[in-house]
Write a protein that holds these residues in place. Structure first.
Motif, PDB file in Angstrom:
ATOM      1  N   ARG A   1     -17.828   1.605   8.784  1.00 13.12           N
ATOM      2  CA  ARG A   1     -17.801   1.756   7.326  1.00 13.12           C
ATOM      3  C   ARG A   1     -17.975   3.205   6.879  1.00 13.12           C
ATOM      4  N   ARG A   2     -18.907   3.940   7.461  1.00  9.39           N
ATOM      5  CA  ARG A   2     -19.163   5.306   7.011  1.00  9.39           C
ATOM      6  C   ARG A   2     -17.982   6.230   7.267  1.00  9.39           C
TER       7      ARG A   2
ATOM      8  N   GLU B   1     -16.124   9.426   4.947  1.00 11.33           N
ATOM      9  CA  GLU B   1     -16.072  10.747   5.585  1.00 11.33           C
ATOM     10  C   GLU B   1     -14.630  11.232   5.718  1.00 11.33           C
TER      11      GLU B   1
ATOM     12  N   TRP C   1     -22.081   0.433   1.222  1.00 12.61           N
ATOM     13  CA  TRP C   1     -22.573   0.975   2.481  1.00 12.61           C
ATOM     14  C   TRP C   1     -22.945   2.448   2.303  1.00 12.61           C
ATOM     15  N   ALA C   2     -23.984   2.882   3.017  1.00 16.50           N
ATOM     16  CA  ALA C   2     -24.460   4.255   2.875  1.00 16.50           C
ATOM     17  C   ALA C   2     -25.110   4.704   4.180  1.00 16.50           C
ATOM     18  N   ASP C   3     -25.347   6.030   4.285  1.00 16.63           N
ATOM     19  CA  ASP C   3     -26.039   6.541   5.463  1.00 16.63           C
ATOM     20  C   ASP C   3     -27.538   6.601   5.201  1.00 16.63           C
TER      21      ASP C   3
ATOM     22  N   VAL D   1     -18.310   2.436  -0.470  1.00 14.68           N
ATOM     23  CA  VAL D   1     -19.042   3.302   0.461  1.00 14.68           C
ATOM     24  C   VAL D   1     -19.405   4.577  -0.294  1.00 14.68           C
TER      25      VAL D   1
ATOM     26  N   ASP E   1     -21.236   8.596  -0.139  1.00 16.22           N
ATOM     27  CA  ASP E   1     -21.629   9.724   0.707  1.00 16.22           C
ATOM     28  C   ASP E   1     -21.521  10.996  -0.130  1.00 16.22           C
TER      29      ASP E   1
END
Length: 280
Positions: free
Chosen positions: A218-219, A223, A180-182, A106, A108
């Motif tokens: 996932r995000r 975080e 996974w990403a935003d 992931v 961020d």
């Protein structure tokens, strides 16, 4: 005996000692034996990381501040902080019943204010967050354990940093095929990652009807990791002249978390074995 909350317990030191990088002089590759115990040096660096003090403000019962800084600088320049953290991460993953190497990740970022000690050449303005400082770009595994960090000026976008980080991620962790990403990573980056790196970049979107704080699939893992960083006072604001020093402190901060987790597990296992022995 522990002197400060940031010091390693004996149980932690037993865990840490097993994964310490081996000095070159022990392997016959030159150099001289160090004048201080590694446990003392690591406790001093942990104190700076946890309490955010200046190097010169280290308590007098630690080794001399310039020797501690020289130790930190050597670990930063030779990549030992990252290597040390990586070994602890693998042990935590195995303790959790996972493979040592992850297969998904992931990504961020987090913008933070910079102190006056941060030079103008390595700082910038994040217009979205309205922060003048630096940005930490992190990639974690599915447990939230740090795989990679890149510290840049705050005006470097998520997509720009991902172009630098994803090839390195693919090289270091060949088993990873999904990230996974935003929404900050959407666009041509998705196709580029698939074509050039054989890496699937899956965007986890926030629905338009959501309001306030919402835990997103996932995000939330990455975080939470960014929240863990803010528990170390040295990382609440960026004080470092070099971005590489900021990255090293992030690895030391997360290494503290991992060593404590492993020590608690080891103590619990020994206590359980003692109960079984007493029952027998």
């Amino acid at each position: 005996m522990r002197r400060y909350p940031s010091d390693m317990t004996d149980a932690e030191w037993r865990v840490v000692r097993e994964v310490m990088p081996v000095p070159t002089w022990l392997e016959g590759r030159g150099g001289q034996p160090e004048g201080y115990c590694h446990r003392q040096m690591l406790d001093a660096v942990r104190y700076v990381t946890d309490n955010g003090v200046k190097w010169r403000a280290l308590p007098a019962d630690f080794p001399a501040w310039d020797r501690v800084y020289a130790f930190f600088r050597r670990w930063r320049t030779k990549g030992l902080a990252q290597e040390f953290h990586g070994r602890l991460r693998e042990k935590v993953r195995q303790a959790e019943g996972r493979r040592a190497q992850p297969t998904a990740a992931v990504i961020d970022s987090q913008s933070i204010k910079a102190a006056a000690s941060v030079p103008a050449v390595s700082r910038g303005y994040d217009g979205g967050k309205k922060i003048n400082g630096r940005r930490r770009h992190v990639i974690t595994d599915c447990l939230g354990l740090l795989l990679m960090v890149l510290v840049t000026a705050a005006n470097v976008t998520d997509r720009q940093a991902a172009h630098m980080m994803l090839p390195r991620l693919r090289e270091r962790f060949a088993a990873i095929t999904l990230v996974w990403a935003d929404s900050g990573y959407r666009g041509r980056l998705v196709a580029w990652a698939k074509e050039k790196l054989q890496l699937t970049l899956e965007i986890v979107k926030r629905s338009d009807d959501m309001s306030g704080f919402v835990v997103l699939p996932r995000r939330w893992v990455v975080e939470r990791t960014l929240g863990w960083l803010m528990c170390s006072r040295r990382l609440v604001r960026d004080f470092e002249t070099l971005p590489a020093s900021s990255e090293a402190f992030i690895y030391f901060s997360q290494a503290m978390l991992l060593s404590r987790r492993l020590a608690r597990r080891a103590c619990g296992r020994r206590a359980e074995q003692g109960r079984w022995a007493a029952a027998a």
